[in-house]
Enzyme design. Structure first.
Site, PDB file in Angstrom:
ATOM      1  CB  CYS A 261      49.432 -24.453   2.611  1.00  0.00           C
ATOM      2  SG  CYS A 261      47.749 -24.845   3.120  1.00  0.00           S
ATOM      3  N   GLY A 432      39.310 -26.320  -5.250  1.00  0.00           N
ATOM      4  CA  GLY A 432      38.309 -26.338  -6.302  1.00  0.00           C
ATOM      5  C   GLY A 432      38.857 -26.646  -7.682  1.00  0.00           C
ATOM      6  CG  PHE A 433      36.041 -27.012 -10.673  1.00  0.00           C
ATOM      7  CD1 PHE A 433      36.075 -28.284 -10.111  1.00  0.00           C
ATOM      8  CD2 PHE A 433      34.807 -26.428 -10.877  1.00  0.00           C
ATOM      9  CE1 PHE A 433      34.920 -28.959  -9.773  1.00  0.00           C
ATOM     10  CE2 PHE A 433      33.636 -27.086 -10.554  1.00  0.00           C
ATOM     11  CZ  PHE A 433      33.688 -28.355  -9.996  1.00  0.00           C
ATOM     12  N   GLY A 435      42.338 -25.349  -8.730  1.00  0.00           N
ATOM     13  CA  GLY A 435      43.490 -26.099  -8.248  1.00  0.00           C
ATOM     14  C   GLY A 435      43.386 -27.593  -8.442  1.00  0.00           C
TER      15      GLY A 435
END
Length: 540
Positions: A261, A432-433, A435
């Site tokens: 990814c 994190g925030f 995503g």
């Protein structure tokens, strides 16, 4: 005949209906809990021996599992999977050789003693794209922290993943780990996965996969570490070395046919750098699609506006042939130019295959704007890359793109994964925030260990104790070989290796479960995910 055509079709009914799923899950978790209680008392030398043995067992079969993974899933490159399998077995152990997640830490100045505690039972959901490497990685992180793990592999890679998990489990038990420290789901089903995710004996879910998988993990009511999708923009400005940048980008985008990814998705190049970069990209094995060729490839990859998973991990020449194009034999990447990064442009979205979007911009500042636009479509929190020698541009780029890792002058596939940079080596990228993830770092062992802190009165008049040499854990007394096996009743034994099977004693519910509506909603999410993937595999 392609690998995916030769394998047996996946039975939807088998995945959605499994009367034995819940009892089997409960038996596995009961066994894991039994193993976890014993393993939590092991000291550092005992843990090191177990981790080393498991890693060596994985590395010894790195090539075999790479070949089997390509055969079973139908995508990827064997040589590249070998590299990942070694990096995620002995490579991970070597990287963390100087780290200690077992021995208490004493800070006399702060008058605090920190006692490490394992996460407990870890449910590891693993993908089909990086199957064995992810199994190795998650199992070894669990062992380093004295946690136990139940691996639930993607149905498309269940056979090789189950065998890989068993190999590590058997090696761990022979080195002294409790029986059942690593278990694996041989036949994934919705009821089984649902039961594993929602049972309160599961301490944490570590989910690597698509958005529906991660959301299901977060919706389960169990603490979860999930990661989001990538859609990596890579910016090349006029100060970059075009030859090095081109080689690194092509090597990265073609690595394992782009199944990581972290692979580059959209190449953004300034006009001043474009001519030289394109020349070197072609020399490195990239083929620049003409407008009509680009349109044919885009329509084929994104029928109905959604990426067709039939092309995951296929090589560039195969994709070109499927589109009716003739490209040089040495082609490793297809360059697909487009003008605007907008939601309607399919090539601006994530592509888990060696097709690389290409956008020209007048300046680096406009390139930063384009990279931000790419991430607004998908991939927020994940990663980005830049090839430049201008610290100001690099800083501006890093401060502007909403990601938590930016690879500089290195291919992003292995750069953001920590294999060609000094980031933590990982197969699980926290977003994190940005995503919507609980973790913003590359997953590492400290995410699976908690610390009990013994905090003294800070009054200087209150003395601090002498904790020198005090360790509450120990190697099992008189331990000279495998610990006694898990006590399975004779009428419940299975004909499978003890280290990874799903047998166990009858389950006696000791804790509350999710209410019916929550559990039904979770099952429906998992059903939608599986049906979506199966429908695409079957051609809709």
């Amino acid at each position: 005949m392609t690998p995916e055509m030769s394998r047996a079709p996946i039975s939807v009914s088998e995945l959605l209906t499994d009367p034995a799923g819940v009892p089997r899950a409960r038996a596995m978790l009961q066994r894991a809990e039994w193993a976890g209680r014993a393993f939590a008392r092991y000291d550092k030398p005992a843990v090191d021996a177990i981790v080393g043995a498991a890693a060596a067992a994985g590395a010894a079969r790195a090539r075999e599992y790479a070949e089997r993974a390509v055969r079973e899933t139908g995508f990827g490159v064997v040589e590249h999977k070998v590299l990942k399998n070694v990096a995620c077995s002995t490579g991970v152990v070597e990287h963390y050789a100087g780290h200690d997640y077992v021995t208490p830490r004493v800070d006399a100045a702060a008058k605090v003693v920190e006692v490490p505690r394992p996460a407990g039972v870890v449910l590891a959901l693993t993908p089909s794209t990086n199957p064995v490497a992810t199994v190795f990685f998650k199992c070894l992180l669990a062992l380093m922290t004295r946690s136990v793990v139940v691996v639930s592999p993607h149905p498309m890679a269940k056979e090789v993943c189950a065998d890989a998990a068993r190999a590590l489990g058997e090696a761990a038990v022979k080195a002294g780990a409790p029986d059942g420290v690593i278990q694996v789901v041989d036949e994934p089903s919705v009821p089984l996965i649902d039961a594993l995710m929602t049972d309160e004996r599961t301490s944490v879910i570590v989910a690597t996969g698509g958005v529906p998988v991660v959301r299901a993990a977060y919706s389960s009511g169990t603490p979860a570490i999930g990661v989001g999708p990538g859609n990596v923009p890579v910016l090349v400005d006029a100060t970059a070395d075009p030859a090095k940048a081109a080689r690194r980008i092509v090597d990265s985008k073609s690595f394992d046919n782009s199944v990581l990814c972290t692979n580059e998705s959209v190449l953004i190049v300034t006009e001043q750098a474009a001519t030289a970069l394109l020349r070197h990209l072609k020399q490195a094995g990239a083929y620049l699609l003409a407008p009509d060729e680009r349109d044919r490839v885009a329509a084929m990859l994104f029928p109905g506006g959604r990426f067709d998973i039939r092309f995951v991990g296929k090589d560039a020449s195969w994709i070109a042939a499927e589109a009716g194009l003739r490209v040089p034999n040495r082609t490793r990447v297809l360059l697909a130019p487009f003008d605007l990064v907008v939601p309607e442009e399919p090539l601006a979205h994530e592509k888990l295959c060696p097709v690389l979007g290409l956008v020209r911009v007048p300046t680096a500042r406009r390139g930063i704007d384009a990279a931000r636009a790419v991430l607004r479509l998908s991939g927020r929190g994940h990663s980005a890359a830049i090839h430049s020698t201008d610290p100001q541009v690099i800083m501006e780029y890093g401060a502007a793109v909403e990601v938590l890792r930016v690879a500089v002058n290195v291919g992003n596939s292995l750069g953001s994964a920590g294999l060609e940079t000094n980031l933590a080596p990982t197969m699980t990228i926290g977003t994190g925030f940005f995503g919507r993830s609980s973790v913003g770092e590359n997953l590492h062992p400290s995410h699976l260990v908690q610390w009990t802190r013994l905090a003294y009165n800070r009054d200087p008049a209150e003395p601090f104790g002498d904790f020198t040499g005090l360790v509450p854990w120990q190697t099992p007394v008189g331990h000279q070989g495998p610990v006694p096996p898990y006590p399975v009743a004779s009428n419940q034994r299975r004909d499978r290796p003890a280290a990874a099977g799903g047998g166990g004693q009858a389950y006696s519910p000791a804790r509350s479960e999710l209410n019916g509506s929550d559990a039904s909603a979770l099952r429906e999410q998992i059903r939608r995910l599986i049906l979506e993937e199966l429908s695409q595999l079957a051609g809709g």
